[in-house]
Design an enzyme around this catalytic site. Structure first.
Site, PDB file in Angstrom:
ATOM      1  N   LYS A 117       9.522 -16.641 -21.245  1.00  0.00           N
ATOM      2  CA  LYS A 117      10.199 -15.506 -20.621  1.00  0.00           C
ATOM      3  C   LYS A 117       9.591 -14.226 -21.144  1.00  0.00           C
ATOM      4  O   LYS A 117       9.079 -14.181 -22.266  1.00  0.00           O
ATOM      5  CB  LYS A 117      11.695 -15.528 -20.984  1.00  0.00           C
ATOM      6  CG  LYS A 117      12.563 -14.764 -20.010  1.00  0.00           C
ATOM      7  CD  LYS A 117      12.765 -15.551 -18.740  1.00  0.00           C
ATOM      8  CE  LYS A 117      13.809 -15.009 -17.842  1.00  0.00           C
ATOM      9  NZ  LYS A 117      14.266 -16.036 -16.888  1.00  0.00           N
TER      10      LYS A 117
HETATM   11  N1  GLU Z   1      13.413 -15.939 -13.188  1.00  0.00           N
HETATM   12  C1  GLU Z   1      13.739 -17.177 -12.552  1.00  0.00           C
HETATM   13  C2  GLU Z   1      14.542 -18.055 -13.478  1.00  0.00           C
HETATM   14  O1  GLU Z   1      15.164 -17.586 -14.417  1.00  0.00           O
HETATM   15  C3  GLU Z   1      12.509 -17.854 -11.981  1.00  0.00           C
HETATM   16  C4  GLU Z   1      11.489 -18.280 -12.976  1.00  0.00           C
HETATM   17  C5  GLU Z   1      10.202 -18.795 -12.345  1.00  0.00           C
HETATM   18  O2  GLU Z   1      10.155 -18.960 -11.136  1.00  0.00           O
HETATM   19  O3  GLU Z   1       9.277 -19.040 -13.110  1.00  0.00           O
HETATM   20  O4  GLU Z   1      14.656 -19.225 -13.268  1.00  0.00           O
END
Ligand code: GLU
Length: 427
Positions: A117
């Site tokens: 993240k």
């Molecule tokens: N931000 C989204 C999540 O928390 C998508 C993450 C992604 O597609 O890599 O799942």
């Protein structure tokens, strides 16, 4: 700040620390799986953490320095995967928690990624498009050795969108001296994005809700739904669920709430918000106190905004049968205890909102193949994965006599631990 040794009991003072919340669920699942201490240490600790300070010249000529993070929690099952968020209150603990949730999420739906993240401390509402572009590009340049199609693949998250993902892709590609579409997902269709990606998280929420209604024997047409958040996840879930025949009785946003017991016309509400800038004052419903909206009696409550909206302070007021967590971490561990007493059927975040990363996986696969799928194929494959994962979690919960959240964690931890055992510890 919490330390990386998270065996801190959750109390009223710290229940909103997302890293401790993630750790509390981890500890319970690990204990039930009887994972040994060494494995727990490996699984609990983020693999890599990077802090970058990004100088940016603002439109008025001033230079400001923004702090950003990228955390790779686990790479055991494949490249790290996870979004980048822009918000004034981003912290390293939050990014750590979100990165670990991505590891478990990718494992629950069994796609070949680890978890990561990113976050940048900034307020996008106070920044122009040009300033946002400069922050995005410089952040990408600063983390460039960390990311890549085989290493770590970012995506959109809170306050970031496909336009920004195009800047990430372009910046990375300029440094590599050739176009690399698979370095990031959630891109515009014209640049290697996938059909169905913008709707995917909301669609996944709808799919698991339909499954949960079947378990509880409630017909979708009879289901009253309350959604908190009307952005990418909540807005899309509302639109798709209304089209599928659900009654969306209330939408709760940060600046107000709107209610209609007969079901809101979601497309008209979206048009109203576009024209007026707010969901309040909508002629197809009544305004209501935003603090009360989440506590309306309903069959399905979908918190689809940010963390910590259901806490020990308000969980007893929740009156839904199914809680479908569209957001990451909307419920604190203390609130879990209250919801369990009330017999709420919880579809935990790492399952409920996994539709987004699942279609991100499809996007990455398509980019690497250079061959793009039609929407029917994308949605059909998403349905298969969401149905299978939902059934696996519910079955696991039944077999091991745990709640759905702990079942999802146990399933995920077991898969990641297995990958680590097979790979061994490199020294
Ligand atoms: N931000 C989204 C999540 O928390 C998508 C993450 C992604 O597609 O890599 O799942």
């Amino acid at each position: 700040m919490a330390t990386l040794t998270p065996q801190v009991p959750i109390s009223l003072e710290n229940e909103k620390n997302p890293w401790l919340a993630a750790a509390a669920r981890f500890d319970e699942a690990a204990m039930r799986l009887k994972l040994d201490d060494g494995m727990c240490k490996v699984l609990r600790t983020p693999n890599k953490e990077l802090t970058v300070n990004i100088p940016v010249q603002l439109d008025d000529g001033r230079i400001e320095v923004f702090t950003g993070y990228r955390v790779q929690h686990s790479l055991a099952r494949g490249p790290a995967k996870g979004g980048i968020r822009f918000a004034p209150d981003v912290t390293l603990d939050e990014v750590r928690a979100l990165a670990s949730w991505m590891t478990w999420k990718c494992a629950v739906v069994n796609i070949p990624f680890g978890g990561g993240k990113g976050g940048v401390i900034c307020d996008p509402n106070l920044l122009s498009d040009i300033e946002l572009e400069k922050i995005t590009r410089r952040y990408t340049a600063e983390i460039i050795d960390f990311i890549g199609p085989e290493r770590d693949v970012p995506a959109p998250d809170v306050n970031t969108n496909e336009k920004m993902m195009a800047w990430v892709m372009d910046t990375y590609s300029m440094h590599m001296r050739h176009t690399v579409t698979a370095v990031v997902t959630g891109k515009p269709m014209a640049l290697g994005g996938s059909r169905g990606r913008p709707e995917a998280t909301g669609r996944g929420c709808m799919m698991v809700t339909q499954r949960a209604l079947q378990v509880l024997g409630i017909a979708p047409e009879a289901a009253r739904v309350v959604i908190q958040g009307f952005g990418n996840v909540g807005g899309m879930a509302a639109r798709l669920m209304a089209a599928a025949g659900f009654k969306i009785v209330a939408i709760v946003e940060y600046d107000g709430a709107v209610y209609n017991p007969h079901g809101l016309d979601i497309l008209a509400l979206q048009k109203h918000r576009k024209e007026t800038g707010s969901i309040t004052g909508f002629s197809g419903g009544e305004d209501m106190d935003k603090a009360e909206g989440m506590f309306l009696p309903c069959d399905v409550l979908i918190p689809a905004a940010t963390e910590n909206v259901i806490t020990s302070q308000n969980a007893d007021r929740v009156r839904c049968k199914i809680l479908c967590e569209g957001a990451n971490g909307p419920t604190t561990p203390l609130a879990d205890l209250v919801l369990a007493e009330k017999n709420v059927f919880v579809i935990p975040d790492i399952l409920a909102n996994a539709g987004g990363v699942t279609v991100s996986y499809f996007e990455w696969v398509q980019d690497r193949q250079g061959y793009f799928w039609n929407e029917k194929l994308v949605n059909g494959r998403l349905q298969e994965i969401m149905d299978e994962s939902f059934d696996a979690v519910v079955e696991y919960a039944r077999a091991h006599k745990v709640n759905n959240r702990i079942a999802a964690y146990m399933l995920a931890l077991d898969r990641v631990a297995n990958a680590i055992r097979l790979r061994g510890i490199y020294a």
